[in-house]
Design an enzyme around this catalytic site. Structure first.
Site, PDB file in Angstrom:
ATOM      1  N   THR A 228       0.832  -1.211   0.000  1.00  0.00           N
ATOM      2  CA  THR A 228       0.000   0.000   0.000  1.00  0.00           C
ATOM      3  C   THR A 228       0.864   1.256   0.000  1.00  0.00           C
ATOM      4  O   THR A 228       0.739   2.105   0.889  1.00  0.00           O
ATOM      5  CB  THR A 228      -0.942   0.013   1.212  1.00  0.00           C
ATOM      6  OG1 THR A 228      -0.146  -0.028   2.418  1.00  0.00           O
ATOM      7  CG2 THR A 228      -1.891  -1.175   1.193  1.00  0.00           C
ATOM      8  N   LEU A 231      -0.376   4.868   0.929  1.00  0.00           N
ATOM      9  CA  LEU A 231      -1.734   4.711   1.446  1.00  0.00           C
ATOM     10  C   LEU A 231      -1.665   3.958   2.774  1.00  0.00           C
ATOM     11  O   LEU A 231      -0.887   3.015   2.919  1.00  0.00           O
ATOM     12  CB  LEU A 231      -2.619   3.930   0.468  1.00  0.00           C
ATOM     13  CG  LEU A 231      -2.905   4.564  -0.889  1.00  0.00           C
ATOM     14  CD1 LEU A 231      -3.576   3.541  -1.805  1.00  0.00           C
ATOM     15  CD2 LEU A 231      -3.784   5.799  -0.735  1.00  0.00           C
ATOM     16  N   HIS A 338       9.300   2.260  18.555  1.00  0.00           N
ATOM     17  CA  HIS A 338       8.619   1.028  18.152  1.00  0.00           C
ATOM     18  C   HIS A 338       8.625   0.017  19.289  1.00  0.00           C
ATOM     19  O   HIS A 338       9.478   0.037  20.184  1.00  0.00           O
ATOM     20  CB  HIS A 338       9.215   0.464  16.869  1.00  0.00           C
ATOM     21  CG  HIS A 338      10.551  -0.197  16.976  1.00  0.00           C
ATOM     22  ND1 HIS A 338      10.697  -1.556  17.105  1.00  0.00           N
ATOM     23  CD2 HIS A 338      11.806   0.307  16.923  1.00  0.00           C
ATOM     24  CE1 HIS A 338      11.986  -1.862  17.128  1.00  0.00           C
ATOM     25  NE2 HIS A 338      12.686  -0.750  17.027  1.00  0.00           N
ATOM     26  N   ASP A 348      17.030  -3.245  21.621  1.00  0.00           N
ATOM     27  CA  ASP A 348      16.264  -2.825  20.451  1.00  0.00           C
ATOM     28  C   ASP A 348      14.946  -3.598  20.407  1.00  0.00           C
ATOM     29  O   ASP A 348      14.926  -4.775  20.038  1.00  0.00           O
ATOM     30  CB  ASP A 348      17.065  -3.096  19.178  1.00  0.00           C
ATOM     31  CG  ASP A 348      16.343  -2.629  17.913  1.00  0.00           C
ATOM     32  OD1 ASP A 348      15.350  -1.884  18.040  1.00  0.00           O
ATOM     33  OD2 ASP A 348      16.782  -3.017  16.818  1.00  0.00           O
ATOM     34  N   GLU A 386       7.966  -2.250  13.213  1.00  0.00           N
ATOM     35  CA  GLU A 386       9.090  -1.438  12.738  1.00  0.00           C
ATOM     36  C   GLU A 386      10.164  -2.287  12.106  1.00  0.00           C
ATOM     37  O   GLU A 386      10.776  -1.896  11.109  1.00  0.00           O
ATOM     38  CB  GLU A 386       9.669  -0.630  13.904  1.00  0.00           C
ATOM     39  CG  GLU A 386      10.760   0.370  13.518  1.00  0.00           C
ATOM     40  CD  GLU A 386      12.184  -0.180  13.600  1.00  0.00           C
ATOM     41  OE1 GLU A 386      13.130   0.574  13.322  1.00  0.00           O
ATOM     42  OE2 GLU A 386      12.357  -1.373  13.949  1.00  0.00           O
ATOM     43  N   GLU A 395       2.560   3.970   8.366  1.00  0.00           N
ATOM     44  CA  GLU A 395       1.122   3.909   8.109  1.00  0.00           C
ATOM     45  C   GLU A 395       0.390   5.021   8.864  1.00  0.00           C
ATOM     46  O   GLU A 395      -0.584   5.591   8.368  1.00  0.00           O
ATOM     47  CB  GLU A 395       0.562   2.541   8.494  1.00  0.00           C
ATOM     48  CG  GLU A 395       1.208   1.369   7.762  1.00  0.00           C
ATOM     49  CD  GLU A 395       1.360   1.603   6.271  1.00  0.00           C
ATOM     50  OE1 GLU A 395       0.340   1.781   5.590  1.00  0.00           O
ATOM     51  OE2 GLU A 395       2.517   1.626   5.792  1.00  0.00           O
ATOM     52  N   GLU A 398       0.781   8.179   6.932  1.00  0.00           N
ATOM     53  CA  GLU A 398      -0.040   8.145   5.709  1.00  0.00           C
ATOM     54  C   GLU A 398      -1.517   8.359   6.028  1.00  0.00           C
ATOM     55  O   GLU A 398      -2.221   9.066   5.305  1.00  0.00           O
ATOM     56  CB  GLU A 398       0.181   6.825   4.980  1.00  0.00           C
ATOM     57  CG  GLU A 398       1.568   6.714   4.358  1.00  0.00           C
ATOM     58  CD  GLU A 398       1.894   5.329   3.835  1.00  0.00           C
ATOM     59  OE1 GLU A 398       2.867   5.206   3.065  1.00  0.00           O
ATOM     60  OE2 GLU A 398       1.185   4.358   4.196  1.00  0.00           O
ATOM     61  N   ASP A 415      14.624   5.068  20.160  1.00  0.00           N
ATOM     62  CA  ASP A 415      14.521   3.652  19.799  1.00  0.00           C
ATOM     63  C   ASP A 415      15.461   2.869  20.706  1.00  0.00           C
ATOM     64  O   ASP A 415      15.061   2.390  21.759  1.00  0.00           O
ATOM     65  CB  ASP A 415      14.857   3.501  18.315  1.00  0.00           C
ATOM     66  CG  ASP A 415      14.712   2.083  17.795  1.00  0.00           C
ATOM     67  OD1 ASP A 415      14.664   1.137  18.599  1.00  0.00           O
ATOM     68  OD2 ASP A 415      14.663   1.893  16.566  1.00  0.00           O
ATOM     69  N   HIS A 513      19.754  -7.777  17.393  1.00  0.00           N
ATOM     70  CA  HIS A 513      18.856  -8.624  16.600  1.00  0.00           C
ATOM     71  C   HIS A 513      19.106 -10.121  16.791  1.00  0.00           C
ATOM     72  O   HIS A 513      18.704 -10.925  15.951  1.00  0.00           O
ATOM     73  CB  HIS A 513      18.921  -8.256  15.116  1.00  0.00           C
ATOM     74  CG  HIS A 513      18.242  -6.966  14.788  1.00  0.00           C
ATOM     75  ND1 HIS A 513      18.075  -6.529  13.491  1.00  0.00           N
ATOM     76  CD2 HIS A 513      17.676  -6.017  15.573  1.00  0.00           C
ATOM     77  CE1 HIS A 513      17.436  -5.362  13.499  1.00  0.00           C
ATOM     78  NE2 HIS A 513      17.186  -5.035  14.772  1.00  0.00           N
TER      79      HIS A 513
END
Length: 705
Positions: A228, A231, A338, A348, A386, A395, A398, A415, A513
Site C-alpha cells: 500500500t 496509502l 517502536h 532494540d 518497525e 502507516e 499516511e 529507539d 537482533h
C-alpha cells in the site's frame, strides 16, 4: 544502527484560534483582563522541569524493561499483543496515565519463516549426501533462548527457494550478476573486536556476540507497508499485486552465525580476497571461485539453501496516547518508539520503550495531580512492525497526513536508548536544544552535565558558537523518524546514549537482533543500574517539555543557515568546475543560501526585538508557525521519483558519501562517471530543485507577501 539528525526550524502558515481573536485587541493586562489573557502567555516552568528530572527513576525503568522482555514479541505474535495490552494498561492508569490511550490497527504485509519447516543451510555432495549442517537456532545459555517463541534466524522478505550456491555479500544487488542465493553473517572482526570463544570471551561472559549468534533483519530498501505505498494499510485499502513489489531480495537469502561461516569460508578456494575483506578467522578469506579447495572435505560439493519463508497479511497495532494541550491543543509534539522486536529485544527496542513509559509515568502523574498541563498537545506512539520496514509509524503518517502536516511541531524518537556502557549522548537535534542538556547530569555524576560530556566526546567547531556538541543528520531510514522527516517534513530528532567508539570496532552493540538481546544482557553488560537509561529519559523529557511548553518554539533558523552554508562550501569545492564545463552555474545556489541567511537573520532580529509575552498572541503564533513549518518548505514530491518516501531535498539519503546536498551529490557523481548528456541534465535539474527549495524556504521566513 545509529540514528542521526540535525533538527531544523519550521515556518509559514497562519492558523488562527477564534478564542484568541475575540476581543484581544485593546485589552490591557490588569484586573479587567479575562483569564485567557494569562493562559495564552504560558511559558516553560523551569521548576516543573526540575521536578520532572528529579522524579525520573532508574529502578522504575529497570522494572519496565524486565516486564517488556519476559517473552519474545516479534510483530503480530502473541508476545506482541501482550506488550500492546501492557502499554494500554500503563497509559490508561487512573493515577499515572495519559488523557486518552487507544490502539490503531493496520493490515500489513509481513514475511516469516515456516515454523513447521525450518530454513536449512547444508553442504551436500554431488550425490546429495549432507556433509555439513548449519545451526537452525542459536545456542541456549539461559531459558531465554529456549523459549518456543524465539523465531529462527531468517531474512525477512527473502523468497523461498532451494538453490545450491557459493557465498556472496549483497542479496538485493547480487541477482543481476548470476548469483542464485546468498548467505549473510557478521564477522567477529567487525562486531566482536576479533573475540570468538564462548568459553570466556563472548556472551555470557561479556557483551560480545557468541559464535552461534545471528543478526536477523528485514531485507528491503523501502519503508512502510509494501502493498500500500503512500496509502494507510486498512482492510479496504487498494493493494498492488505482489509481483509489483520492488526493493526486496529476488533470490533466497539466509543469515548464519560466524561459527558456521568459519566452517565454510576457511574451506573456500580461489584467489585471496583483498586485505580489507579479511576478517577474524585464522585462515585466508578467498573468493571461492569455482568452489571449495581441492584439499577440502567439501571439494566438489555445494552449499544448499532450503528457504521456506512465506508472506502473510497480518493485523499490526500501534498504541497511541495523548496529553491534551491547554492553550494550543491543535499543535502536536510527537514522541515515539517502536514496540516490536525480533526476539526479546531488550535493547532494540525495549530500552526505548522502558524510557518512554517512565517519561509518561512522571508526566501523567503531574497531569493527574493537576500540577501541570502542556501548552501544546503531546502525542505518544508505540509503533508496531518497525523491524519489517518502519511499518507502524509510516502507516500512521499516511493515514493522518493532512493533520500531521499542518499541526506537528516536532517528532522525538527514542529507539535504542542506550547502546552500551555510556560515554556521550547522541541527541541529534538543533544546537538550540543541546544547551538545555546542562540541566541533566551524566550517569554517576552530580557535577558533570550531559552537555559537558557531549562537548568532551562528540563536538565540532561552529563559526558562530565555537566548540559545541556535534549533532548528526537524519539522512537515512534507520528508525521511525523516517516518515516524519523525509515524507512529512516534520522536524525530527533521535536520542540515544552511546559507548566510547574509540575503544571498539563494534558498529553496534554485538547482541543486536539476536536471541541474546535479553534483560540479562542489558542489565549486566549494557547499563548496570540503568542510570544511562535514566539520563536518556531525563534528556528526552527535558526536550519534550520545552517543545510542548515554550511560548516561543526553541528553534533557531540561523543554525539551519549554518548547515546550508557548510553544504554549499562542500558543493562548491566538489562540483563547481565540473558543472561549469557543462555550462551549468552554481552561482544561483550561492545566492539562494545567502538569501536564506539574510531571511533567518531578520527573523532572529524580530524575535530579539519582541516582547512576546506582552504582545498580541497572534504575533507569537505567526512566528512559531514560521519556525514549525520551515522543514516543510524543503519538501519536493518529484525530486526523487525513484526513492520511495524521500521528499526532503536537504536530509534525503545519498550514495555519494559527501556532506553536501544529497540530490545534487548523487546526480553529479553519476554524471561524472557516465559522461552521458542525460545524466548531466539530471544534475542540472537537481541543482534547480535545490535552488528553488532554499529560495522558497527563505521566503517563508518573511513576515509579508
Amino acid at each position: 544502527m545509529l540514528k542521526k539528525v540535525l533538527l531544523g526550524s519550521l515556518g509559514a502558515a497562519l492558523v488562527l484560534t477564534a478564542g484568541i481573536l475575540l476581543g484581544h485587541f485593546g485589552i490591557q493586562r490588569g484586573s479587567t483582563a479575562p483569564d485567557w489573557v494569562m493562559d495564552v502567555t504560558q511559558d516553560v516552568d523551569e521548576a516543573l522541569i526540575q521536578k520532572f528530572i528529579a522524579e525520573v527513576d532508574n529502578i522504575a525503568i529497570q522494572e519496565n524493561l524486565r516486564e517488556l522482555t519476559k517473552v519474545p514479541h516479534m510483530a503480530t505474535s502473541p508476545g506482541d499483543e501482550q506488550t500492546v495490552q501492557y502499554m494500554l494498561k500503563r497509559w490508561q492508569d487512573p493515577d499515572t496515565g495519559l488523557d486518552q490511550a487507544w490502539r490503531e490497527e493496520y493490515k500489513v504485509y509481513l514475511s516469516f519463516p515456516d515454523p513447521n519447516t525450518p530454513n536449512k543451510v547444508t553442504v551436500v555432495s554431488p550425490s546429495d549426501a549432507v556433509l555439513y549442517t548449519a545451526r537452525e537456532k542459536e545456542k541456549a545459555y539461559s531459558s531465554d533462548q529456549e523459549d518456543p517463541e524465539v523465531v529462527q534466524p531468517y531474512a525477512a522478505y527473502a523468497p523461498a527457494g532451494h538453490p545450491k550456491v557459493a557465498d556472496t555479500q549483497n542479496a538485493i544487488n547480487a541477482a543481476p550478476y548470476g548469483v542464485i542465493g546468498v548467505l549473510v553473517y557478521t564477522d567477529p572482526w567487525d562486531i566482536n573486536d576479533g573475540k570468538m570463544s564462548d568459553n570466556n570471551e563472548t556472551y555470557p561472559y561479556s557483551w560480545y556476540m557468541p559464535p552461534s549468534g545471528v543478526e536477523r533483519g528485514s531485507f528491503n530498501t523501502h519503508y512502510g507497508d509494501m502493498l500500500t505505498p503512500y496509502l494507510a494499510a486498512k482492510d479496504d485499502t487498494y493493494r498492488i499485486p505482489e509481483k509489483n513489489i520492488t526493493g526486496i531480495p529476488p533470490i533466497p537469502t539466509q543469515p548464519i552465525g560466524f561459527e558456521d561461516a568459519y566452517a565454510l569460508i576457511c574451506e573456500l578456494g580461489g584467489e585471496p580476497a583483498p586485505s580489507e575483506w579479511q576478517g577474524a578467522f585464522n585462515c585466508t578469506y578467498n573468493f571461492g571461485g569455482p568452489g571449495f579447495k581441492p584439499t577440502s572435505n567439501f571439494n566438489n560439493s555445494d552449499v544448499k539453501l532450503d528457504i521456506y519463508n512465506r508472506e502473510e497479511l497480518k493485523n499490526s497495532a500501534n498504541v497511541m496516547g495523548v496529553i491534551r494541550g491547554s492553550v494550543e491543543p491543535d499543535r502536536y509534539v510527537i514522541y515515539g518508539n517502536h514496540r516490536d522486536s525480533w526476539v526479546h529485544g531488550a535493547i532494540d527496542p525495549s530500552s526505548g520503550t522502558s524510557v518512554m513509559l517512565e517519561v509518561t509515568r512522571v508526566l501523567g502523574r503531574m497531569v493527574k495531580q493537576g500540577k501541570w498541563r502542556p501548552r501544546r498537545s503531546i502525542i505518544f506512539g508505540s509503533w508496531g512492525a518497525e523491524e519489517f520496514g518502519l511499518i507502524g509509524s509510516t502507516e500512521y503518517t499516511e493515514e493522518y497526513y493532512s493533520k500531521l502536516s499542518e499541526r506537528s511541531v516536532a517528532y522525538i524518537n527514542v529507539d535504542i536508548a542506550v547502546f552500551g556502557k555510556s560515554k556521550s549522548v547522541k541527541n541529534k537535534f538543533l544546537f538550540t536544544m543541546t544547551a538545555y542538556e546542562q540541566w541533566v547530569k551524566t550517569p554517576g555524576s552530580d557535577s558533570s552535565s550531559v552537555y559537558d560530556n557531549w562537548i568532551r566526546y562528540f563536538n565540532r567547531t561552529s563559526p558562530a558558537y565555537g566548540v559545541i556538541p556535534n549533532v548528526g543528520f537524519l539522512t537515512g531510514a534507520g528508525s521511525d523518524y523516517a516518515a516524519f522527516i523525509h515524507f512529512l517534513g516534520i522536524t525530527s530528532m533521535d536520542i540515544s546514549y552511546t559507548y566510547d567508539r574509540t575503544k571498539t570496532r563494534a558498529r553496534i552493540y554485538p547482541a543486536y537482533h539476536t536471541a541474546y538481546d535479553t534483560f540479562d544482557y542489558a542489565s549486566k553488560f549494557i547499563d548496570p543500574g540503568f542510570t544511562s537509561h535514566q539520563t536518556v529519559a531525563r534528556t528526552a523529557g527535558n526536550v519534550l517539555m520545552r517543545l510542548a511548553d515554550s511560548l516561543l518554539l526553541p528553534f533557531n533558523c540561523s543554525d539551519y543557515a549554518e548547515t546550508l552554508e557548510g553544504y554549499l562550501s562542500k558543493a562548491m569545492e566538489l562540483y563547481t568546475d565540473g558543472l561549469a564545463a557543462h555550462m551549468i552555474s552554481i552561482e544561483p545556489l550561492q545566492t539562494a543560501v545567502r538569501n536564506f541567511r539574510s531571511a533567518a537573520a531578520r527573523l532572529d532580529q524580530l524575535i530579539r526585538d519582541s516582547d512576546l509575552a506582552n504582545e498580541t498572541p497572534l504575533k507569537v503564533r505567526r512566528i512559531n508557525d514560521q519556525l514549525m513549518l520551515l522543514d516543510r518548505a524543503f519538501l519536493d514530491p518529484v525530486a526523487f521519483p525513484d526513492r520511495y518516501g524521500y521528499r526532503h531535498v536537504i536530509w534525503a539519503s545519498s550514495k555519494a558519501g559527501q556532506a553536501t546536498f544529497p540530490g545534487l551529490a548523487d546526480a553529479y557523481t553519476r554524471a561524472a562517471s557516465t559522461g552521458l548528456d542525460n545524466d548531466w541534465k539530471e544534475a542540472h535539474r537537481q541543482l534547480s530543485i535545490l535552488i528553488q527549495a532554499i529560495q522558497g524556504a527563505a521566503h517563508t521566513l518573511g513576515d509579508t507577501i
